[in-house]
Design a protein around this motif. Sequence first.
Motif, PDB file in Angstrom:
ATOM      1  N   VAL A 196       0.861  -1.185   0.000  1.00 33.00           N
ATOM      2  CA  VAL A 196       0.000   0.000   0.000  1.00 33.00           C
ATOM      3  C   VAL A 196       0.900   1.239   0.000  1.00 33.00           C
ATOM      4  O   VAL A 196       1.554   1.555   0.991  1.00 33.00           O
ATOM      5  CB  VAL A 196      -0.960  -0.010   1.203  1.00 33.00           C
ATOM      6  CG1 VAL A 196      -1.752   1.287   1.261  1.00 33.00           C
ATOM      7  CG2 VAL A 196      -1.914  -1.206   1.093  1.00 33.00           C
TER       8      VAL A 196
ATOM      9  N   LYS B 231       0.058   4.437  -0.704  1.00 35.81           N
ATOM     10  CA  LYS B 231      -0.566   5.741  -0.463  1.00 35.81           C
ATOM     11  C   LYS B 231       0.272   6.525   0.560  1.00 35.81           C
ATOM     12  O   LYS B 231       0.763   5.948   1.528  1.00 35.81           O
ATOM     13  CB  LYS B 231      -1.995   5.560   0.052  1.00 35.81           C
ATOM     14  CG  LYS B 231      -2.053   4.965   1.442  1.00 35.81           C
ATOM     15  CD  LYS B 231      -3.456   4.938   2.019  1.00 35.81           C
ATOM     16  CE  LYS B 231      -3.379   4.439   3.453  1.00 35.81           C
ATOM     17  NZ  LYS B 231      -4.537   3.659   3.861  1.00 35.81           N
TER      18      LYS B 231
ATOM     19  N   ILE C 295      -7.832   0.745  -3.569  1.00 35.21           N
ATOM     20  CA  ILE C 295      -8.325   0.213  -2.291  1.00 35.21           C
ATOM     21  C   ILE C 295      -9.175   1.204  -1.507  1.00 35.21           C
ATOM     22  O   ILE C 295      -9.697   0.865  -0.463  1.00 35.21           O
ATOM     23  CB  ILE C 295      -7.145  -0.250  -1.383  1.00 35.21           C
ATOM     24  CG1 ILE C 295      -6.212   0.919  -1.047  1.00 35.21           C
ATOM     25  CG2 ILE C 295      -6.366  -1.378  -2.055  1.00 35.21           C
ATOM     26  CD1 ILE C 295      -5.141   0.562  -0.029  1.00 35.21           C
TER      27      ILE C 295
ATOM     28  N   MET D 154     -13.323  -8.317  -0.100  1.00 36.87           N
ATOM     29  CA  MET D 154     -12.376  -7.504   0.662  1.00 36.87           C
ATOM     30  C   MET D 154     -13.067  -7.060   1.939  1.00 36.87           C
ATOM     31  O   MET D 154     -14.285  -6.868   1.953  1.00 36.87           O
ATOM     32  CB  MET D 154     -11.984  -6.285  -0.168  1.00 36.87           C
ATOM     33  CG  MET D 154     -11.032  -5.318   0.503  1.00 36.87           C
ATOM     34  SD  MET D 154     -11.805  -4.052   1.534  1.00 36.87           S
ATOM     35  CE  MET D 154     -10.820  -2.643   1.073  1.00 36.87           C
TER      36      MET D 154
ATOM     37  N   MET E 283     -12.208  -4.855   5.982  1.00 37.94           N
ATOM     38  CA  MET E 283     -11.328  -4.268   6.997  1.00 37.94           C
ATOM     39  C   MET E 283     -11.908  -4.596   8.357  1.00 37.94           C
ATOM     40  O   MET E 283     -13.110  -4.420   8.563  1.00 37.94           O
ATOM     41  CB  MET E 283     -11.299  -2.750   6.852  1.00 37.94           C
ATOM     42  CG  MET E 283     -10.223  -2.255   5.942  1.00 37.94           C
ATOM     43  SD  MET E 283     -10.182  -0.452   5.991  1.00 37.94           S
ATOM     44  CE  MET E 283     -11.354  -0.096   4.724  1.00 37.94           C
TER      45      MET E 283
ATOM     46  N   MET F 250      -4.007  -5.910   7.346  1.00 33.24           N
ATOM     47  CA  MET F 250      -3.186  -4.727   7.129  1.00 33.24           C
ATOM     48  C   MET F 250      -1.984  -4.841   8.088  1.00 33.24           C
ATOM     49  O   MET F 250      -1.759  -5.890   8.681  1.00 33.24           O
ATOM     50  CB  MET F 250      -3.992  -3.449   7.386  1.00 33.24           C
ATOM     51  CG  MET F 250      -5.420  -3.567   6.867  1.00 33.24           C
ATOM     52  SD  MET F 250      -6.417  -2.080   6.659  1.00 33.24           S
ATOM     53  CE  MET F 250      -5.874  -0.950   7.897  1.00 33.24           C
ATOM     54  N   SER F 251      -1.220  -3.749   8.252  1.00 37.90           N
ATOM     55  CA  SER F 251      -0.007  -3.839   9.082  1.00 37.90           C
ATOM     56  C   SER F 251      -0.284  -4.417  10.466  1.00 37.90           C
ATOM     57  O   SER F 251       0.474  -5.251  10.962  1.00 37.90           O
ATOM     58  CB  SER F 251       0.627  -2.455   9.248  1.00 37.90           C
ATOM     59  OG  SER F 251       1.151  -2.019   8.023  1.00 37.90           O
TER      60      SER F 251
ATOM     61  N   ARG G 261      -2.920  -6.373   2.550  1.00 39.32           N
ATOM     62  CA  ARG G 261      -2.669  -5.013   2.055  1.00 39.32           C
ATOM     63  C   ARG G 261      -1.866  -4.288   3.122  1.00 39.32           C
ATOM     64  O   ARG G 261      -2.407  -3.894   4.143  1.00 39.32           O
ATOM     65  CB  ARG G 261      -3.999  -4.285   1.820  1.00 39.32           C
ATOM     66  CG  ARG G 261      -5.028  -5.051   1.000  1.00 39.32           C
ATOM     67  CD  ARG G 261      -6.308  -4.227   0.869  1.00 39.32           C
ATOM     68  NE  ARG G 261      -6.807  -3.797   2.170  1.00 39.32           N
ATOM     69  CZ  ARG G 261      -7.742  -4.426   2.876  1.00 39.32           C
ATOM     70  NH1 ARG G 261      -8.318  -5.509   2.406  1.00 39.32           N
ATOM     71  NH2 ARG G 261      -8.116  -3.965   4.059  1.00 39.32           N
ATOM     72  N   ILE G 262      -0.562  -4.113   2.879  1.00 37.21           N
ATOM     73  CA  ILE G 262       0.297  -3.600   3.937  1.00 37.21           C
ATOM     74  C   ILE G 262       1.034  -2.337   3.493  1.00 37.21           C
ATOM     75  O   ILE G 262       1.663  -2.317   2.425  1.00 37.21           O
ATOM     76  CB  ILE G 262       1.300  -4.685   4.388  1.00 37.21           C
ATOM     77  CG1 ILE G 262       0.506  -5.909   4.882  1.00 37.21           C
ATOM     78  CG2 ILE G 262       2.213  -4.160   5.484  1.00 37.21           C
ATOM     79  CD1 ILE G 262       1.356  -7.008   5.472  1.00 37.21           C
ATOM     80  N   GLY G 263       0.919  -1.298   4.306  1.00 32.31           N
ATOM     81  CA  GLY G 263       1.598  -0.040   4.020  1.00 32.31           C
ATOM     82  C   GLY G 263       2.649   0.272   5.065  1.00 32.31           C
ATOM     83  O   GLY G 263       3.851   0.090   4.856  1.00 32.31           O
ATOM     84  N   THR G 264       2.177   0.735   6.227  1.00 34.36           N
ATOM     85  CA  THR G 264       3.041   1.213   7.303  1.00 34.36           C
ATOM     86  C   THR G 264       4.233   0.297   7.593  1.00 34.36           C
ATOM     87  O   THR G 264       5.389   0.737   7.584  1.00 34.36           O
ATOM     88  CB  THR G 264       2.206   1.368   8.591  1.00 34.36           C
ATOM     89  OG1 THR G 264       1.004   2.063   8.253  1.00 34.36           O
ATOM     90  CG2 THR G 264       2.961   2.151   9.647  1.00 34.36           C
TER      91      THR G 264
HETATM   92  C1  LIG Z   1      -4.108   2.350   4.189  1.00 32.31           C
HETATM   93  C2  LIG Z   1      -4.799   1.089   3.918  1.00 32.31           C
HETATM   94  C3  LIG Z   1      -4.168  -0.151   4.128  1.00 32.31           C
HETATM   95  C4  LIG Z   1      -2.765  -0.288   4.703  1.00 32.31           C
HETATM   96  O1  LIG Z   1      -2.754   0.075   6.043  1.00 32.31           O
HETATM   97  P1  LIG Z   1      -1.427  -0.054   6.934  1.00 32.31           P
HETATM   98  O2  LIG Z   1      -1.945  -0.063   8.319  1.00 32.31           O
HETATM   99  O3  LIG Z   1      -0.596   1.135   6.613  1.00 32.31           O
HETATM  100  O4  LIG Z   1      -0.758  -1.330   6.570  1.00 32.31           O
HETATM  101  C5  LIG Z   1      -4.868  -1.289   3.795  1.00 32.31           C
HETATM  102  N1  LIG Z   1      -6.113  -1.229   3.300  1.00 32.31           N
HETATM  103  C6  LIG Z   1      -6.746  -0.072   3.087  1.00 32.31           C
HETATM  104  C7  LIG Z   1      -8.120  -0.090   2.536  1.00 32.31           C
HETATM  105  C8  LIG Z   1      -6.119   1.126   3.405  1.00 32.31           C
HETATM  106  O5  LIG Z   1      -6.769   2.282   3.200  1.00 32.31           O
END
Ligand SMILES: *Cc1c(COP(=O)(O)O)cnc(C)c1O
Length: 212
Positions: free
Chosen positions: A15, A17, A59, A143, A145, A187-188, A203-206
């Motif tokens: 991710v 963003k 996403i 999908m 969250m 996610m993270s 889906r991993i960003g941080t």
């Molecule tokens: C930002 C985001 C993520 C990633 O989140 P992190 O906590 O940074 O890993 C995953 N899914 C969606 C829909 C997001 O908006």
Amino acid sequence: MNRIELPKEVGLLAVSKYQPDEKVLLAYDQGQRLFGESHVQDMVRRYETMPKDIEWHFIGHLQTNKVRQIVPFVSLIHSMDSPHLLFEIEKHASHIQRVVPCLLQLHVAQEETKFGFFPDEAISFLQEGEWRKCSYARLAGVMCMASNTDNEEQIAAEFDTAYRFFLQAREEFFPQDSLFTIRSWGMSGDYQIAIRHGSNMVRIGTLLFKDS
Ligand SMILES: *Cc1c(COP(=O)(O)O)cnc(C)c1O
């Protein structure tokens, strides 16, 4: 990009963003090809300026008036959260005869703010059957969250709800050999729980981009 150990059957969506371009390109140089963005403008800009073998996944919440901008190149829309949005994606995808895989976003969290179909709404939507007329906007999975909480049992229960929905939907509405295979959750903060509870795409960003 930090290393994250995943079972080989679980895909990693990086991710990107809010990350600077340099970090995204470094991840690309390390071999990452799937990137997720939650804003249309950012994703379009990156698609236009970055290597063409990147697969861009959307996403974030997608406004119908922005669908047209991403349909020509997006690889997967994770956040199909209303029938209207699916039909809008179909309209633009059919104009250019491009198949656009979409995930049905399920609302399983306690929070009011999350988008998506509640499981009973999603079942009604599938039963009602209009989606079968879409031959370019293709349902490819689910999908969700989880709630933003430290309560791991609650998170696990929410992922289980999504997994049960996925299994039921696949059995009732999608033939054995269909493309309906993707389970995008984790996610993270909760990807390890997600993998134990049915995810095959995290889906991993941080965690991926933070300086270690
Ligand atoms: C930002 C985001 C993520 C990633 O989140 P992190 O906590 O940074 O890993 C995953 N899914 C969606 C829909 C997001 O908006």
